[in-house]
Design an enzyme around this catalytic site. Structure first.
Site, short mmCIF file in Angstrom:
data_model
loop_
_atom_site.label_atom_id
_atom_site.label_comp_id
_atom_site.label_asym_id
_atom_site.label_seq_id
_atom_site.Cartn_x
_atom_site.Cartn_y
_atom_site.Cartn_z
N LYS A 22 0.85 -1.21 0.00
CA LYS A 22 0.00 0.00 0.00
C LYS A 22 0.87 1.24 0.00
CE LYS A 22 -1.64 1.58 4.03
NZ LYS A 22 -1.33 3.01 4.33
N ASN A 23 1.92 1.23 0.85
CA ASN A 23 2.72 2.45 1.05
C ASN A 23 3.70 2.71 -0.07
OD1 ASN A 23 1.22 2.81 3.30
ND2 ASN A 23 2.79 2.18 4.75
N CYS A 117 -4.83 12.34 12.46
CA CYS A 117 -5.59 11.09 12.44
C CYS A 117 -5.42 10.46 13.83
CB CYS A 117 -5.07 10.16 11.35
SG CYS A 117 -3.45 9.52 11.70
N ARG A 122 0.30 14.22 12.31
CA ARG A 122 0.60 13.97 10.89
C ARG A 122 0.88 15.29 10.15
NH1 ARG A 122 -1.11 8.77 9.67
NH2 ARG A 122 0.52 8.82 8.10
N ILE A 124 2.96 18.27 8.02
CA ILE A 124 3.80 18.19 6.82
C ILE A 124 4.80 19.33 6.78
CG2 ILE A 124 2.11 16.91 5.43
CD1 ILE A 124 1.50 19.53 3.99
N ASP A 306 4.68 0.37 11.87
CA ASP A 306 3.49 -0.30 11.33
C ASP A 306 3.39 -1.74 11.79
OD1 ASP A 306 3.54 1.40 8.09
OD2 ASP A 306 3.00 2.06 10.11
N VAL A 328 8.01 6.95 16.53
CA VAL A 328 7.66 7.56 15.24
C VAL A 328 6.39 8.39 15.31
CG1 VAL A 328 7.09 7.07 12.82
CG2 VAL A 328 8.86 5.73 14.00
N ARG A 398 -8.66 -0.29 4.50
CA ARG A 398 -7.80 0.70 3.85
C ARG A 398 -6.50 0.04 3.39
NH1 ARG A 398 -6.47 5.95 6.98
NH2 ARG A 398 -5.25 6.06 5.09
C1 EPZ Z 1 4.23 6.70 6.00
O1 EPZ Z 1 3.51 7.76 6.60
C2 EPZ Z 1 3.27 5.51 5.95
N1 EPZ Z 1 2.09 5.87 5.15
C3 EPZ Z 1 2.85 5.12 7.35
O2 EPZ Z 1 2.04 3.96 7.24
C4 EPZ Z 1 4.10 4.78 8.16
O3 EPZ Z 1 3.72 4.47 9.48
C5 EPZ Z 1 5.06 5.96 8.15
O4 EPZ Z 1 5.38 6.32 6.78
C6 EPZ Z 1 6.37 5.65 8.87
O5 EPZ Z 1 6.96 4.54 8.26
C7 EPZ Z 1 2.19 5.87 3.81
O6 EPZ Z 1 3.23 5.63 3.23
C8 EPZ Z 1 0.91 6.16 3.06
P1 EPZ Z 1 6.44 10.03 8.10
P2 EPZ Z 1 4.13 9.27 6.61
O7 EPZ Z 1 6.42 11.24 7.25
O8 EPZ Z 1 4.86 9.50 5.33
C9 EPZ Z 1 6.09 13.28 11.58
C10 EPZ Z 1 0.25 2.55 7.69
O9 EPZ Z 1 -0.22 2.01 8.72
N2 EPZ Z 1 6.18 14.27 10.50
O10 EPZ Z 1 7.64 9.12 8.04
O11 EPZ Z 1 3.06 10.20 6.99
C11 EPZ Z 1 4.82 12.44 11.48
O12 EPZ Z 1 3.74 13.10 12.10
C12 EPZ Z 1 0.67 3.98 7.71
O13 EPZ Z 1 0.39 1.96 6.61
C13 EPZ Z 1 6.25 15.60 10.84
O14 EPZ Z 1 6.20 15.97 12.01
O15 EPZ Z 1 5.17 9.12 7.81
C14 EPZ Z 1 5.20 11.18 12.21
O16 EPZ Z 1 5.10 11.40 13.59
C15 EPZ Z 1 0.50 4.62 9.07
N3 EPZ Z 1 6.36 16.52 9.84
C16 EPZ Z 1 6.68 11.02 11.82
O17 EPZ Z 1 7.14 12.32 11.41
C17 EPZ Z 1 6.41 16.16 8.52
O18 EPZ Z 1 6.53 17.04 7.65
C18 EPZ Z 1 6.92 10.05 10.67
O19 EPZ Z 1 6.13 10.48 9.60
C19 EPZ Z 1 6.33 14.79 8.20
C20 EPZ Z 1 6.23 13.85 9.21
#
Ligand code: EPZ
Length: 427
Positions: A22-23, A117, A122, A124, A306, A328, A398
């Site tokens: 999915k990811n 969520c 979450r 950016i 995950d 994380v 999902r």
């Molecule tokens: C991806 O989410 C995955 N989703 C998540 O999978 C996965 O848990 C995560 O990577 C970590 O491996 C998809 O790929 C669709 P991050 P992402 O940016 O990209 C914070 C599942 O169950 N952060 O690595 O959103 C963020 O809030 C899902 O399949 C900021 O603060 O993860 C989190 O605490 C859940 N600012 C941490 O960093 C930002 O600009 C890691 O987020 C970006 C992220």
């Protein structure tokens, strides 16, 4: 409303195949914007998040045809919009993955600010800071992010505060046509990042170092469409392997790269689970008791967040006490809170969960807190005494295709049933 009803005590055994990740699939779909024309994606999971990303692409003007259950034909030659509607971003945060491609193709993007969520804020901000270094200007207006690169995208050196998967992906995709070279330091190293870089390079991009902490993207001209097969889903695989380790009988999981679950498999072995690795498959089973093992989630190749809930389920029944640390996401212990209803003994202290193993769990009515927590609650139901019903199963849909039929094929007494919705005003 639909729930998943699990009858405890039915051991699972046999073979199960996993789908495409999915990811990875969601980002590969977004990346097709970068190559005007027809890209065919194979091994795409048939899950609701993919359907939402298909709607996002159609909103932008792409044509998305389902060629087979796991094959998409995406024609992005007609993409003529750079605005993604809130209603779709609100459904799926990964919609923000179109920001980088839209900036690279059009020099602008309007993406609804994703909300939080169940597992965290979450944000950016790292996406935005990194893109600003490439010359992108941002304005937040009424919940929408207006991004524009009036002078085009210019390669730059970007060091991420945290190895964010999404930020790494957006920066890679935004940089494919940049003037000069972008170097991302402290980049995410997940296998899904490598899959994205591989497809972009097949399209004609120039990306080096994917899978390492330093990724270098040198801008090139037009990219051309390709046919690409999505990498196997390591988290779906890990979920079924955790279930095998819980129930004890051998289960062989096929269709993924075992190296993508490296540390997870090592930790399972430390817990007393036997792991036999083959070509694109792993068999797991257990003879002795589950042993407690401390876990801390980290970006790849660290222990994946995950897999945290599924592993917590194993540890909840281990002979002893251990600590699970979630580094994380800031709020990813709701599964543990829900598992208490089934008799677990887990004490949450901030980012740490102290897990005191218990002898057994009892079936109960529980609610999926998120995608992986929902799967882990069904997993707990497999060994609980009595019946467990898991609600809010849209979370599970999902990210897991045919979750119930796959478990039934392994011998689990699991079914989707329609029950009255307690929130139904007519009840
Ligand atoms: C991806 O989410 C995955 N989703 C998540 O999978 C996965 O848990 C995560 O990577 C970590 O491996 C998809 O790929 C669709 P991050 P992402 O940016 O990209 C914070 C599942 O169950 N952060 O690595 O959103 C963020 O809030 C899902 O399949 C900021 O603060 O993860 C989190 O605490 C859940 N600012 C941490 O960093 C930002 O600009 C890691 O987020 C970006 C992220």
């Amino acid at each position: 409303m639909e729930v998943i009803r699990v009858e405890g005590g039915s051991p699972i055994s046999g073979e199960v195949g996993v789908e495409g990740a999915k990811n990875s699939a969601l980002k590969l779909m977004a990346a097709t914007i970068l190559a005007p024309g027809v890209t065919t994606l194979k091994n795409v999971p048939n899950i609701s998040d993919v359907h939402v990303m298909g709607k996002v692409l159609k909103c932008l003007g792409a044509r998305v045809d389902v060629l087979g259950v796991h094959e998409l034909r995406i024609d992005t030659s007609g993409v003529d919009s750079w605005e993604t509607p809130y209603r779709l971003v609100e459904q799926m945060r990964a919609s923000t993955a179109v920001m980088g491609p839209l900036l690279a193709r059009f020099g602008k993007a309007v993406v609804a600010m994703p909300g939080g969520c169940n597992i965290g804020a979450r944000k950016i901000d790292m996406h935005i800071l990194g893109l600003e270094a490439l010359g992108v200007k941002f304005k937040i207006d009424h919940g929408d992010i207006h991004a524009s690169a009036p002078d085009g995208i210019t390669g730059a050196n970007v060091t991420l505060d945290f190895a964010s998967v999404g930020a790494t992906e957006n920066l890679i995709m935004a940089s494919v046509h940049a003037k000069g070279t972008t170097v991302i330091d402290n980049a995410a190293r997940e296998p899904e990042i490598v899959d994205l870089a591989n497809m972009l390079n097949e399209m004609g991009a120039n990306i080096k170092g994917a899978g390492s902490p330093v990724i270098e993207i040198t801008g090139v001209g037009e990219l051309h469409p390709v046919t690409h097969t999505v990498v196997g889903d390591r988290i779906e695989a890990g979920t079924f392997l955790a279930m095998a380790g819980l129930c004890g009988e051998p289960v062989t999981v096929k269709g993924f790269e075992p190296l993508h679950l490296g540390l997870v498999l090592r930790k399972f072995e430390q817990m007393g689970i036997t792991i036999e690795t083959g070509f694109r498959q792993v068999t797991a089973y257990r003879n002795g008791p589950l042993k407690p093992v401390d876990i801390q989630t980290l970006p790849f190749p660290g222990f994946p967040t995950d897999m945290q809930s599924q592993t917590m389920c194993l540890l909840a029944l281990a002979k002893g006490t251990c600590i699970v640390t979630e580094n994380v996401f800031e709020n990813r212990f709701m599964f543990a809170s829900e598992l208490q209803r089934m008799g677990s003994n887990i004490v949450i202290k901030g980012h740490h969960a102290v897990v005191h193993g218990v002898d057994g769990l009892s079936g109960a009515e529980v609610k999926s807190p998120d995608l992986r927590g929902g799967a882990a609650l069904v997993m707990a139901g497999l060994v609980a005494d009595g019946i467990t019903t898991v609600s809010a199963i849209h979370h599970i849909d999902r990210g897991y295709e045919n979750f119930v039929p796959k478990l039934q094929s392994l011998g689990a007494k699991v079914e989707r049933v329609e029950v009255p919705d307690p929130e139904d005003p007519d009840l």
